[in-house]
Scaffold this active site. Structure first.
Site, PDB file in Angstrom:
ATOM      1  N   LEU A   1     -22.973  -6.857  -2.796  1.00 49.29           N
ATOM      2  CA  LEU A   1     -23.725  -6.012  -3.721  1.00 49.29           C
ATOM      3  C   LEU A   1     -22.772  -5.552  -4.817  1.00 49.29           C
ATOM      4  CD1 LEU A   1     -25.748  -3.743  -1.229  1.00 49.29           C
ATOM      5  CD2 LEU A   1     -26.287  -6.043  -2.058  1.00 49.29           C
ATOM      6  N   GLY A   2     -22.906  -6.132  -6.011  1.00 49.56           N
ATOM      7  CA  GLY A   2     -22.049  -5.756  -7.127  1.00 49.56           C
ATOM      8  C   GLY A   2     -21.057  -6.846  -7.489  1.00 49.56           C
TER       9      GLY A   2
ATOM     10  N   VAL B   1     -14.386  -4.334  -8.949  1.00 48.96           N
ATOM     11  CA  VAL B   1     -13.990  -4.463  -7.541  1.00 48.96           C
ATOM     12  C   VAL B   1     -14.585  -5.726  -6.927  1.00 48.96           C
ATOM     13  CG1 VAL B   1     -14.044  -3.384  -5.264  1.00 48.96           C
ATOM     14  CG2 VAL B   1     -13.741  -1.969  -7.302  1.00 48.96           C
TER      15      VAL B   1
ATOM     16  N   SER C   1     -15.384  -8.526  -8.414  1.00 48.10           N
ATOM     17  CA  SER C   1     -14.645  -9.689  -8.921  1.00 48.10           C
ATOM     18  C   SER C   1     -13.284  -9.811  -8.250  1.00 48.10           C
ATOM     19  CB  SER C   1     -14.460  -9.574 -10.439  1.00 48.10           C
ATOM     20  OG  SER C   1     -15.699  -9.565 -11.102  1.00 48.10           O
TER      21      SER C   1
ATOM     22  N   VAL D   1     -10.901   5.118  -0.266  1.00 52.99           N
ATOM     23  CA  VAL D   1      -9.856   6.107  -0.556  1.00 52.99           C
ATOM     24  C   VAL D   1      -8.569   5.378  -0.924  1.00 52.99           C
ATOM     25  CG1 VAL D   1      -8.437   7.990   0.353  1.00 52.99           C
ATOM     26  CG2 VAL D   1     -10.837   7.794   1.040  1.00 52.99           C
TER      27      VAL D   1
ATOM     28  N   ILE E   1      -4.196   1.191  -1.584  1.00 54.15           N
ATOM     29  CA  ILE E   1      -3.246   1.789  -0.638  1.00 54.15           C
ATOM     30  C   ILE E   1      -3.856   1.756   0.761  1.00 54.15           C
ATOM     31  CG2 ILE E   1      -1.884   3.824  -0.055  1.00 54.15           C
ATOM     32  CD1 ILE E   1      -2.268   4.791  -2.929  1.00 54.15           C
TER      33      ILE E   1
ATOM     34  N   GLY F   1      -9.404   2.165 -20.123  1.00 56.44           N
ATOM     35  CA  GLY F   1     -10.256   1.834 -18.986  1.00 56.44           C
ATOM     36  C   GLY F   1      -9.970   2.632 -17.735  1.00 56.44           C
TER      37      GLY F   1
ATOM     38  N   LYS G   1     -12.830  11.991  -1.618  1.00 55.53           N
ATOM     39  CA  LYS G   1     -11.800  11.225  -0.913  1.00 55.53           C
ATOM     40  C   LYS G   1     -11.053  12.095   0.094  1.00 55.53           C
ATOM     41  CE  LYS G   1     -11.177   8.090  -4.835  1.00 55.53           C
ATOM     42  NZ  LYS G   1     -10.312   7.767  -6.003  1.00 55.53           N
TER      43      LYS G   1
END
Length: 401
Positions: free
Chosen positions: A6-7, A11, A13, A121, A125, A176, A194
């Site tokens: 979904l999307g 992220v 890509s 989060v 990392i 960006g 987060k």
């Protein structure tokens, strides 16, 4: 392993690029990719897999639904539908987890499927998995973190280049790092969500993000930066929580941090999470908190965990919401700034309420660094000053160690 996505933004890509870069290691089949406007993605490698119809996703016999579209609606409905259809879920959506994590984890447990969310989060990392797995033998005592790259970039530019807030924000938007509407970042909502996820996992209690003390960076100005430099400090938007005697304290707010601290050395779009455990002591995680490949790699790691059946119990989301203490109860210091002030009257009150103080400026404004036994003492003195009309405006910037 068959997946639906979904999307197909930054992220999404990045996640697909990581899949392609590891084709020789893992057999992951991308069945369908849901987007809102298919023809915006014309020319992309997987254009033939793209659809605007959610039904096309669920008609495929997928094993995992990967959600990187963001938002609450219709995302929540899609994820619940996947879980009810016995499909595992990987999501990077901290908004969804902070608001509905309890409901989704409970449903996943009932259906015997997995929900993974490492990328929610800290971007790239790897912090949630170590917190759940590697530090399981520890009682986590505290977390201190820089969790939002946008605000860290803005504050870094204000400090290093003496830029006013609005110019630093504009630069972040042009590069960006900030959205056209930056409210979720600059008001601290993103960092609070987060921190609530981290704290829920760390303290085995549900820490709800709206219960935290929350303050954004929009009131920070060039004078704050001048005073910070004079005090050998930097200003950072910090999320901090702690567990002591079954009481959770938590806040997200701009604070002064000493230049020799770990958090002071984390600049621009980078994030940092510092965890203190009773056995291991202090551990730090530092890296890019966002970005195409960084976040995509975190999503990919969750998919691999599901393939390899490396799953952990995360029942803490289903616990009752814990009451949050929003005030610093131990010794602390703060920079206080007063405009249109009555100096002698203000100092008399501070003398009567607070252990120690230093006057930094008494010309165009009154700036005082105070050292108190708790934030309650500081707040009490400010209430008296305000009630007696000894100044027009008050700004407070707490210093943390």
């Amino acid at each position: 392993m068959k997946i639906g996505i979904l999307g197909y933004g930054t992220v999404g890509s990045g996640f697909i690029d990581v899949i392609d870069n590891n084709r020789d290691k893992r057999d992951i089949e991308i069945c369908k990719i849901l987007v809102s406007d298919k023809y915006k993605h014309k020319g992309k490698k997987y254009f033939d897999k793209i659809t605007e119809n959610i039904e096309d996703i669920f008609e495929e016999n997928i094993d995992v639904l990967v959600e990187v579209m963001g938002g609450l609606n219709p995302t929540l409905d899609y994820i619940k539908r996947a879980i009810n259809n016995n499909i595992h879920v990987v999501t990077a959506n901290k908004d969804l987890l902070a608001e509905y994590g309890d409901e989704l984890v409970k449903l996943a447990n009932e259906k015997g499927v997995y929900i993974k969310f490492e990328a929610s989060v800290g971007g790239g990392i790897p912090v949630l998995k170590p917190l759940i797995e590697s530090l399981e033998g520890n009682n986590i005592e505290s977390i201190s973190a820089i969790l939002n790259g946008t605000t860290n970039f803005i504050l870094s530019k204000m400090y290093d280049e003496n830029l006013p807030y609005n110019i630093a924000l504009k630069q972040a938007q042009e590069l960006g790092f900030a959205e056209a509407n930056p409210e979720a970042d600059v008001m601290g909502y993103d960092a609070a969500r987060k921190l609530s996820i981290l704290s829920t996992l760390a303290y085995n209690n549900r820490v709800y993000w709206k219960d935290l003390y929350l303050e954004g960076i929009t009131s920070i100005d060039e004078r704050d930066m001048e005073y910070a430099k004079k005090l050998d400090c930097k200003i950072k938007l910090v999320g901090q929580s702690s567990l002591k005697e079954d009481k959770v304290s938590a806040f997200v707010r701009p604070v002064l941090v000493e230049n020799n601290s770990i958090l002071a050395k984390v600049d621009n779009e980078f994030n940092a999470v510092i965890v203190n455990g009773d056995s291991v002591g202090e551990i730090s995680f530092v890296g890019k908190g966002a970005g195409k490949l960084a976040t995509g790699s975190a999503v990919y790691s969750d998919v691999i965990d599901i393939i390899d059946n490396r799953i952990n119990c995360i029942d803490s989301f289903m616990k009752n919401k814990v009451e949050i203490n929003k005030i610093l109860e131990n010794k602390c210091s703060a920079l206080l700034r007063f405009s249109s002030f009555k100096k002698n009257e203000i100092i008399d009150i501070i003398k009567s309420c607070i252990v120690e103080y230093d006057v930094l400026n008494d010309k165009d404004e009154l700036a005082i660094m105070v050292y108190a036994n708790s934030e309650y003492e500081i707040n009490n003195s400010l209430c008296l000053i305000k009630d007696r009309g000894y100044c027009k405006n008050i700004n407070k910037l707490v210093k943390i160690s």
